[in-house]
Design a protein around this motif. Structure first.
Motif: not given
Length: 371
Positions: A281, A284, A288, A300, A316, A319-320, A323
């Motif tokens: 988390n 990410r 961002e 990404s 990607t 992580v997506n 998170s």
């Protein structure tokens, strides 16, 4: 950033007090911490350590200060709404003798457009606002939550002024502890409140030793800049890497930025091997912020494998997915070994592709007393 670990908040509060006692010339300590780290509880622990029977030594402002005020909304008549004051708290020791209205009003006028009246017989505050149509003012109004917060903050500042003037009612104050003076600040008010508070403390002939903690990055940085002639200690407070205990890091004199502190924490976590699911988390969030700063549409765009571009989609997706879990700092779950390996690779690639000043990532650091 140098770091010191503490088993609990009581031990940390004792440490802050000991630093003040060992260095009487150090007047200010600034703490930055995320919400839910324990800032408010730390301020309470600090205050409680100064209790000795009925004696106290800390004038404090935190979320509990707001609880000294409560609304009576006149549900029966829906007409006279007042903010009641807890008359049993020594926070209000000078309310009846110091004409607090005249002390609060000049402070409040900096921030708000409403007026107030304190009834010291009934221990209540009523509010009014000018009628923009030219008629009589609107009386006994209920102000917004934000306006209530700023009123209580100005009430506190008026008490600080009395204490700095060494009025008998507040001679017991040895320390001031301020936690998040305004719970939600826009940038303008963050700067205004920080500047106002700093100037009040700096102009005092003999200000008490003071701790100021905040989750607001801009407020923290402005306070550090305003107080720089007094060389305040500046710390970043976080949970321990395994979710147990607390870490206190010296940020030094450089401006503090949340994403840099997060990145330093991730770097330490991967080096120690204590990687938990909530670290995805944090990663990410950093991706961002970096994407936004560089003008990319998606995090990404900042996932760039150094050795194999074909891994971008995989990294990607990892992580997506990782998170989006409801991962808690309070109940940390250790990553699986294969996820640890992926995490290290993604973090290493990010550090190479978006290089930061290496200083915050060093495990050592300056002693704040030797800056």
């Amino acid at each position: 950033m140098s770091a010191t670990s503490f088993a609990d908040l009581s031990a940390l509060a004792s440490h802050l007090r000991q630093e003040f006692q060992n260095h009487q010339n150090k007047k200010f300590t600034l703490l930055y911490a995320y919400n839910s780290t324990g800032k408010t509880r730390l301020s309470t622990e600090f205050k409680n350590l100064g209790k000795n029977g009925d004696d106290r030594d800390t004038l404090y402002f935190n979320a509990y200060t707001e609880d000294l005020f409560s609304w009576d909304n006149d549900l029966k008549n829906d007409r006279k709404r007042v903010l009641r004051i807890n008359k049993h708290s020594r926070f209000f020791a000078g309310l009846e003798q110091f004409e607090m209205e005249t002390r609060i009003r000049p402070l409040l006028d900096r921030y708000a457009d409403f007026d107030f009246r304190i009834d010291t017989d009934e221990w209540e505050v009523s509010f009014s606002r000018e009628n923009k149509d030219g008629g009589p003012p609107h009386e006994d109004i209920k102000i917004s939550r934000g306006e209530e917060n700023i009123f209580i903050w100005c009430f506190f500042l008026a008490i600080v002024q009395l204490m700095l003037s060494r009025e008998e009612a507040y001679k017991w104050v040895k320390y001031i502890y301020i936690d998040d003076p305004i719970s939600s600040l826009d940038e303008h008010n963050a700067i205004t409140v920080a500047n106002h508070l700093a100037q009040m403390l700096l102009k005092a002939k003999d200000a008490p030793q003071t701790v100021i903690s905040s989750h607001h990055t801009l407020f923290f940085n402005v306070m550090g800049n305003e107080l720089k002639t007094k060389k305040p200690r500046r710390y970043f407070l976080s949970k321990g890497l395994d979710g147990e205990g607390f870490l206190l890091r010296n940020t030094g004199n450089t401006p503090f930025f949340q994403h840099v502190a997060n990145l330093a924490e991730l770097e330490q976590a991967q080096k120690s091997g204590k990687l938990y699911t909530h670290h995805f988390n944090m990663m990410r969030s950093i991706l961002e912020k970096t994407a936004s700063f560089h003008g990319y549409a998606n995090f990404s765009d900042c996932v760039r494998p150094t050795n194999d571009d074909g891994e971008k989609t995989l990294h990607t997706r990892v992580v997506n997915i990782m998170s989006h879990g409801n991962y808690s700092l309070y109940e940390p779950i250790e990553m699986l070994e294969e996820n640890k390996a992926l995490f290290r690779t993604i973090l290493e690639d990010f550090r190479k592709n978006f290089p930061f000043n290496p200083a915050p990532f060093n495990t050592g650091g300056q002693d704040p007393d030797n800056e």
